[in-house]
Motif scaffolding. Structure first.
Motif, PDB file in Angstrom:
ATOM      1  N   GLU A 402     101.494  59.185 190.862  1.00 32.28           N
ATOM      2  CA  GLU A 402     101.146  60.294 191.741  1.00 32.28           C
ATOM      3  C   GLU A 402     101.853  60.165 193.093  1.00 32.28           C
ATOM      4  O   GLU A 402     102.331  61.162 193.656  1.00 32.28           O
ATOM      5  N   MET A 403     101.937  58.948 193.611  1.00 29.94           N
ATOM      6  CA  MET A 403     102.657  58.736 194.874  1.00 29.94           C
ATOM      7  C   MET A 403     104.125  59.115 194.720  1.00 29.94           C
ATOM      8  O   MET A 403     104.716  59.762 195.592  1.00 29.94           O
ATOM      9  N   ALA A 404     104.726  58.691 193.614  1.00 27.57           N
ATOM     10  CA  ALA A 404     106.134  59.003 193.373  1.00 27.57           C
ATOM     11  C   ALA A 404     106.346  60.505 193.237  1.00 27.57           C
ATOM     12  O   ALA A 404     107.379  61.044 193.653  1.00 27.57           O
ATOM     13  N   ARG A 405     105.359  61.191 192.687  1.00 25.03           N
ATOM     14  CA  ARG A 405     105.466  62.644 192.509  1.00 25.03           C
ATOM     15  C   ARG A 405     105.484  63.378 193.842  1.00 25.03           C
ATOM     16  O   ARG A 405     106.286  64.294 194.061  1.00 25.03           O
ATOM     17  N   VAL A 406     104.597  63.003 194.755  1.00 28.43           N
ATOM     18  CA  VAL A 406     104.458  63.763 196.003  1.00 28.43           C
ATOM     19  C   VAL A 406     105.459  63.320 197.077  1.00 28.43           C
ATOM     20  O   VAL A 406     105.673  64.029 198.059  1.00 28.43           O
ATOM     21  N   LEU A 407     106.093  62.163 196.880  1.00 30.73           N
ATOM     22  CA  LEU A 407     107.043  61.657 197.873  1.00 30.73           C
ATOM     23  C   LEU A 407     108.347  62.441 197.806  1.00 30.73           C
ATOM     24  O   LEU A 407     108.870  62.718 196.733  1.00 30.73           O
ATOM     25  N   LYS A 408     108.884  62.775 198.974  1.00 33.51           N
ATOM     26  CA  LYS A 408     110.156  63.486 199.028  1.00 33.51           C
ATOM     27  C   LYS A 408     111.307  62.582 198.606  1.00 33.51           C
ATOM     28  O   LYS A 408     111.260  61.369 198.829  1.00 33.51           O
ATOM     29  N   PRO A 409     112.352  63.137 198.009  1.00 43.01           N
ATOM     30  CA  PRO A 409     113.577  62.353 197.818  1.00 43.01           C
ATOM     31  C   PRO A 409     114.060  61.822 199.171  1.00 43.01           C
ATOM     32  O   PRO A 409     114.021  62.544 200.176  1.00 43.01           O
ATOM     33  N   ASP A 410     114.473  60.572 199.196  1.00 48.07           N
ATOM     34  CA  ASP A 410     114.820  59.849 200.417  1.00 48.07           C
ATOM     35  C   ASP A 410     113.588  59.415 201.199  1.00 48.07           C
ATOM     36  O   ASP A 410     113.713  58.804 202.263  1.00 48.07           O
TER      37      ASP A 410
END
Length: 491
Positions: A402-410
């Motif tokens: 879930e963290m990886a999903r909501v995190l912006k690229p970069d």
């Protein structure tokens, strides 16, 4: 301190000594940080550590207290408005929030395991938007009070009304809240006084001021109990300790003193610039984050993909901290969870310890080979604990996805976690969680180790566990083009 970063006052920010040690003084302050709470940009210190990690690929020992010497130990705004087990060191959050390479003013900073709001408070003091989530309703109330500037005059007026009602209630029978083992934890006169204060607070209108009074009251509930103040989880004081009391505690005086102390903390927060950041609530489950609300109500909508610039979080440990049990007295007194509601609330928490007998008849599997090999060994010694750690890894997998999903690229993730022992065997949480992060496309940029000075994590939870004395601080980056879609996380 091996591979540490030290600060001095002989050179300006960003200079590096001939020995390769980053030095920072007060002669030059970042023009991007307009708040006194964030006077220095730590970008170059962070870049130096990342460069060292790229060269050596091994963890560096640091002291975050020394990395940000301008953040003094002790009182800082409202950080200590209420105690909470295993609180994240504010200096850790501050160091990464102070680095303009990781986030800018008005960026979104998320803590999906928000606890009592350490990251959220530091984020708003740095001028950023804070997204906060936690499963514990007591933690959510503390975080809400801690991160919202409240007029101290209005607090004083409310306190005066509570005192008036309290004095009038001396001969009035007060309702008793549903607190687990109430008579075991409190003397009869203490129960009566606490009930009178609680009933006087309940008359106040719902809102920030009432929550401030309740949070202050919560501290007093634990302070005047028969629980050992040295331990986060309630353990009754020995008879010799209780007998040594000269008299029963003066409950009203304790409450009055706590209000006075917390008003001073709120004055410190209220003194911040009016343009400091704002906190938004994104749910009570790190595995399924919700759209932000500014009133701590749960949104029915899911938090959007790629909307967070920086995540700083310290997840729970596998069976190492009993957050609901540690909060049980306050949860009951504040009406946030009755004695019958504690178990369902605990079942929502990642890292819990209670499972049915049927759940550990077979050795569990997580799908993470290195962890499953250890779990198989644990199962032979203690089947229940194998289920505890396996469930922890499975649920942390969902939370990290879930963290990886909501995190912006970069965007970046700062993960603070400690290793411990289970059944005498090393349980390398930092290694397992790092592998899960990499599974979801997050790239490890830095490993740091900080010695734990606080005793908040140093309580040995059971005879087969170990004392946690070090925290691993892992920095990940989400590469461009990497997207995790909505779907199974938390379902």
């Amino acid at each position: 301190m091996d591979d540490g970063i030290s600060y001095g006052n002989k050179v300006t920010v960003g200079e590096v000594s001939s020995a390769g040690t980053f030095l920072s003084g007060n002669e030059k302050l970042s023009d991007g940080f307009k708040f006194e709470a964030y006077p220095v940009d730590t970008t170059e210190a962070l870049a130096l550590m990342i460069a060292r990690y790229e060269q050596r690929r091994r963890a560096q020992n640091v002291s975050f207290r020394n990395l940000v010497p301008w953040v003094k130990m002790g009182e800082r705004a409202t950080h200590y408005i209420h105690s909470y087990p295993a609180k994240l060191l504010p200096q850790i959050a501050h160091f990464f929030l102070a680095a303009k390479s990781l986030s800018k003013l008005d960026d979104v900073v998320l803590d999906p395991f928000g606890g009592s709001g350490t990251v959220a408070l530091e984020a708003i003091m740095s001028g950023k938007k804070a997204y906060y989530a936690d499963a514990n309703p007591l933690a959510r109330m503390i975080a809400s009070v801690k991160t919202h500037a409240i007029c101290v005059t209005a607090i004083s007026e409310a306190y005066a009304r509570v005192e008036h009602d309290y004095r009038l209630s001396k001969f009035v029978k007060s309702s008793v809240p549903s607190v687990i083992n109430l008579e075991y934890w409190y003397e009869p006169n203490v129960i009566k006084s606490l009930c009178r204060i609680k009933n006087a607070i309940e008359v106040e209108e719902d809102g920030a001021i009432k929550d401030f009074l309740l949070v202050s009251f919560s501290t007093v509930c634990r302070k005047v109990s028969l629980a050992d103040p040295r331990l986060s989880v309630p353990v009754r004081l020995k008879a010799t300790d209780t007998q040594s009391r000269d008299r029963a505690p003066d409950v009203w005086r304790e409450f009055s003193n706590q209000i006075s102390t917390n008003i001073k903390r709120m004055q410190s927060l209220s003194g911040m610039p009016k343009s400091f950041g704002k906190v938004f609530y994104v749910g009570n489950d790190a595995r399924c984050l919700r759209s932000p609300t500014d009133n701590f109500d749960l949104s029915p909508e899911t938090l959007s993909n790629n909307c967070v610039d920086l995540i700083i979080t310290s997840p729970p440990y596998a069976g190492a901290q009993k957050y609901i049990r540690a909060s049980s007295l306050s949860l009951g007194w504040l009406g946030l969870a009755s004695k019958d509601g504690l178990k369902p609330l605990e079942n929502l928490s990642i890292g819990r310890e209670h499972f049915s007998t049927s759940s550990h008849r077979e050795c569990p599997k997580t799908g993470l080979p290195v962890a499953d090999r250890l779990i198989k060994r644990i199962f032979k010694v203690n089947p229940l604990r194998s289920v505890i750690v396996a469930t922890y890894i499975i649920e942390m997998d969902a939370a990290i996805k879930e963290m990886a999903r909501v995190l912006k690229p970069d965007g970046h993730l700062v993960l603070v976690i400690g290793n411990n022992e289970v059944c005498g065997l090393p349980f390398k949480s930092s290694e397992y969680l790092a592998l899960i992060c990499e599974k979801y496309g997050l790239s490890l940029k830095l490993k740091l180790i900080d010695e734990i000075k606080s005793r908040g994590l140093m309580t040995k939870r059971n005879k087969t566990a170990s004392v946690i004395t070090r925290e691993w601080v892992l920095l990940f980056e989400k590469p461009k083009g990497r997207n995790i879609q909505k779907g199974t996380a938390g379902n």
